[in-house]
Design an enzyme around this catalytic site. Structure first.
Site, PDB file in Angstrom:
ATOM      1  NE  ARG A  59      -3.875  -2.172   2.237  1.00 24.90           N
ATOM      2  CZ  ARG A  59      -3.648  -3.480   2.344  1.00 24.90           C
ATOM      3  NH1 ARG A  59      -2.434  -3.927   2.608  1.00 24.90           N
ATOM      4  NH2 ARG A  59      -4.637  -4.344   2.178  1.00 24.90           N
TER       5      ARG A  59
ATOM      6  CG  HIS B 293      -1.111  -5.576  -4.280  1.00 25.39           C
ATOM      7  ND1 HIS B 293       0.002  -5.502  -3.484  1.00 25.39           N
ATOM      8  CD2 HIS B 293      -1.902  -6.535  -3.708  1.00 25.39           C
ATOM      9  CE1 HIS B 293      -0.103  -6.380  -2.488  1.00 25.39           C
ATOM     10  NE2 HIS B 293      -1.253  -7.014  -2.592  1.00 25.39           N
TER      11      HIS B 293
ATOM     12  CG  HIS C  20      -0.235 -11.533  -3.733  1.00 24.11           C
ATOM     13  ND1 HIS C  20      -0.939 -12.409  -2.936  1.00 24.11           N
ATOM     14  CD2 HIS C  20      -0.473 -10.300  -3.234  1.00 24.11           C
ATOM     15  CE1 HIS C  20      -1.585 -11.724  -2.018  1.00 24.11           C
ATOM     16  NE2 HIS C  20      -1.318 -10.442  -2.162  1.00 24.11           N
TER      17      HIS C  20
ATOM     18  CG  ASP D 172      -2.947  -8.035   5.167  1.00 24.26           C
ATOM     19  OD1 ASP D 172      -1.865  -8.091   4.551  1.00 24.26           O
ATOM     20  OD2 ASP D 172      -3.994  -7.566   4.681  1.00 24.26           O
TER      21      ASP D 172
ATOM     22  CD  GLU E 203       1.658 -10.371  -0.203  1.00 23.77           C
ATOM     23  OE1 GLU E 203       1.552  -9.215  -0.646  1.00 23.77           O
ATOM     24  OE2 GLU E 203       0.832 -10.872   0.580  1.00 23.77           O
TER      25      GLU E 203
HETATM   26  C1  GLA Z   1      -1.993  -8.253   0.235  1.00 18.36           C
HETATM   27  C2  GLA Z   1      -2.614  -7.263   1.133  1.00 18.36           C
HETATM   28  C3  GLA Z   1      -3.895  -7.805   1.664  1.00 18.36           C
HETATM   29  C4  GLA Z   1      -4.824  -8.174   0.547  1.00 18.36           C
HETATM   30  C5  GLA Z   1      -4.145  -9.122  -0.383  1.00 18.36           C
HETATM   31  C6  GLA Z   1      -4.995  -9.402  -1.585  1.00 18.36           C
HETATM   32  O1  GLA Z   1      -1.522  -9.333   0.921  1.00 18.36           O
HETATM   33  O2  GLA Z   1      -1.755  -6.882   2.181  1.00 18.36           O
HETATM   34  O3  GLA Z   1      -4.510  -6.862   2.497  1.00 18.36           O
HETATM   35  O4  GLA Z   1      -5.173  -7.025  -0.171  1.00 18.36           O
HETATM   36  O5  GLA Z   1      -2.908  -8.605  -0.798  1.00 18.36           O
HETATM   37  O6  GLA Z   1      -6.300  -9.680  -1.264  1.00 18.36           O
END
Ligand code: GLA
Length: 403
Positions: free
Chosen positions: A128, A153, A227, A300, A368
């Site tokens: 982000r 992304h 991803h 996350d 990731e």
């Molecule tokens: C990344 C983001 C998550 C989500 C995924 C896709 O991992 O950090 O919040 O958006 O991609 O769904």
């Protein structure tokens, strides 16, 4: 017809044992091959390294191909030229039985219509950017707000949504696929023309390396990742909560409620984010005293990998993940400073994947490898600026073994 295309494509296919080629549908529409993905229980026959390809439909009249990279141990990775997507990854368990350990779809049209970035290359900026805004050399740039209130992304049409040029090659020990594309100046409002390559290499040691390079003609920002959503017990087999995760990171970057880092580099000690010793992924995921788990709907977050110094860019082990039942082990190495562990929190059971099983929350984890989210707005984070004359160079290796 595709015949001329086939002739030039087949020149690159350097094995006699070519996969069955399936012709897509009518031009001008998103056409789909009828070939299903490898079934989770299939056991590829071992033998020589090979790389083959087949048509896998079309996007805006552009043919999409699926490449099959296979090593001498029978491990097989399917990669799409659409988004550089790792569509299937067959890895052996402790008894030598292969399963597809990545979530995905059996059809191109499902990737185009509803994929939450399954297996894809993410760019220009993975993760982000707060409010979709950053300033570079005194100029302010505004990106698409596609993850309200932030940009995620790479914006509306990131690198995951383009068809890449593909160049296969092989040695006795490895099969490689080099994907490349030119991202024009101002694409998704990022500055500079970016020349990008992403090379996947499957080796006989059951490692899948991803090597990224990029150059630019203007100062810009860059953060590339893959991803893939892993489930070491096989896609569609249920949650990964019993799988054991170890992260070589004693700090992480806590976020606000919109998943933007606060700027703090916080110790994981004493929190559910402490994976310095192996823990089952689900062990602490419902700990309601953790505001961070509430913000993320689970894990996350970006972990800050333990490195000998702030400028160290050596290839280090970032994570080790193990499935006690199948015995499959995934070791993740990277040259990047961070890794986002995401536990499929937003998989909501509204669609089925490759083997027609419905995907639900917790059915996979991603690792990731990346620079930290929102780095362009956090001067204390490692820089994501790329300047003309420099080459962005990043490597991540996923290695499969058993225990
Ligand atoms: C990344 C983001 C998550 C989500 C995924 C896709 O991992 O950090 O919040 O958006 O991609 O769904």
């Amino acid at each position: 017809m595709l015949s001329g295309y086939h002739v030039s494509r087949r020149r690159f296919v350097s094995t006699a044992a070519a996969a069955p080629f399936v012709i897509g549908g009518a031009p001008g529409v998103l056409a789909q091959s009828a070939s299903p993905a490898a079934s989770p229980a299939a056991s590829p026959v071992s033998g020589a390294v090979s790389i083959t390809s087949e048509p896998w439909g079309k996007l805006d009249d552009l043919p999409v191909e699926r490449f099959h990279l296979k090593n001498a141990k029978g491990m097989e990775v399917a990669i799409l030229t659409y988004g550089g997507i790792v569509q299937s990854l067959m890895a052996p368990d402790r008894n030598g039985t292969f399963a597809n350990v990545v979530l995905g779809f059996a059809k191109l049209e499902d990737y185009v219509a509803k994929s939450p970035y399954f297996g894809a290359i993410i760019g220009r900026y993975a993760n982000r950017i707060a409010k979709g805004t950053f300033t570079l050399d005194g100029n302010t740039y505004h990106l698409a707000i596609n993850n309200d209130p932030n940009s995620l992304h790479g914006g509306n049409r990131g690198f995951d949504k383009y068809v890449w040029d593909a160049k296969p090659s092989q040695t006795a020990d490895s099969a490689s696929l080099m994907l490349s594309r030119t991202s024009p100046d101002d694409e998704e409002h990022f500055p500079g023309t970016l020349q990008v390559t992403v090379t996947y290499t499957l080796k006989n040691d059951n490692s899948l390396a991803i090597h990224y390079t990029a150059t630019t003609d203007k100062d810009t920002i860059i953060n590339l990742t893959n991803h893939s959503y892993f489930n070491l017990a096989g896609e569609g087999s249920g949650t990964v909560y019993a799988q054991q995760m170890q992260l070589m990171a004693s700090h992480f970057t806590p976020t606000d409620a919109t998943a933007i880092p606060t700027g703090q580099i916080a110790p994981v000690a004493g929190t559910p984010f402490d994976f310095t010793q192996p823990h089952a992924i689900g062990e602490r995921i419902r700990d309601g005293s953790s505001e961070q788990l509430l913000f993320g709907h689970g894990y996350d977050h970006n972990w800050v990998l333990d490195r000998p110094g702030p400028d160290d860019k050596s290839l280090i082990v970032a994570a080790k993940t193990a499935d006690p039942t199948s015995g499959r082990v995934l070791t993740t190495q990277t040259t990047e400073p961070g890794v986002q562990l995401y536990t499929g929190n937003f998989l909501d059971g509204s669609f089925a994947g490759t083997s027609n099983k419905i995907y639900r929350q917790g059915d996979a984890f991603t690792l990731e490898t990346q620079h930290f989210p929102d780095s362009p707005n956090e001067p204390k984070f490692p820089s994501t600026t790329l300047k003309p004359g420099e080459t962005f160079d990043s490597t991540t290796i996923y290695t499969f073994s058993t225990q």
